[in-house]
Structure formats: structure tokens, C-alpha cells
Design a protein around this motif. Structure first.
Motif: not given
Length: 125
Positions: A9-26
């Protein structure tokens, strides 16, 4: 990147959402639907691995092709089952190789034993 590193586990939700190109709520929605399961810290913070990011990218790819989330869930389940079967097949192939090696070893011993048993013994004067 090693397999174990991919699941770290490396990424908090905001970073993961950015990397995946989606909103954190998604991401929260995907977690609720069981599409992704991030690890949690002691403080209950979602932490995503590179494997999670790759999975999110696959989900995005499938949904952009018009597949709904129920279909995505089914595809991911089937993909997981396929990966499990491939691992089982690899294990079975390794087992067959070990057994074949053992058979060759036993055949060689039997051949040597037969040669030794058939060979005339010489007596010393």
C-alpha cells in the motif's frame, strides 16, 4: 517491480484517484461494490497499491467500452479464476517435471543395478 512490491500500500485515496483518473468518491463506490479493496492503516485511512491502481485502470478501460459495473465485476471474477487456474497448471507442470526427474533417476539406478548384478565377478588368486 516485484510481485510483493505491487501489493504494497503506497497511495492515499486522493493520489490513487488521480493516478486512476477518477474522483475519490468513485473509488469509495468501487470499494462498496467490491471492485477494489484497499488496505487500511491503523487510523482507517484507505491505502492503495500499484496492483490496485492497475485494477482501477482496467475497470476504467472496461467501463469506457460500455460495460456496466455488474459486467466489470463478473469479468474481474473470471479473470481471478483464470489466474488461479494458471497458477495451478504451473504447479502441476513443476510437479510433473520433478516426477519425471525422479523416474529417470530410478531407471538409471535400476540399469546400473542390473549391470552390476550381471557383470561376472572376478576372483583374485
Amino acid at each position: 517491480m516485484a510481485i510483493d512490491d505491487r501489493n504494497r500500500p503506497l497511495y492515499m485515496i486522493s493520489i490513487a484517484a488521480e493516478l486512476a483518473g477518477v474522483h475519490p468518491q468513485t473509488l469509495r463506490s468501487y470499494e462498496q461494490k467490491g471492485l477494489v479493496t484497499p488496505q487500511r492503516t491503523g487510523g482507517n485511512t484507505r491505502m492503495y497499491s500499484q496492483a490496485d491502481i492497475d485494477r482501477l485502470n482496467l475497470i476504467n478501460e472496461l467501463t469506457s467500452e460500455g460495460i456496466n459495473l455488474a459486467g466489470v465485476t463478473r469479468i474481474l471474477d473470471l479473470e481471478g479464476r483464470l489466474n488461479d487456474r494458471e497458477a495451478e497448471v504451473e504447479d502441476l507442470h513443476a510437479r510433473v517435471r520433478r516426477l519425471a526427474d525422479r523416474v529417470r533417476e530410478l531407471e538409471t539406478r535400476a540399469t546400473i543395478g542390473a549391470i552390476v548384478h550381471v557383470a561376472p565377478t572376478r576372483r583374485l588368486p
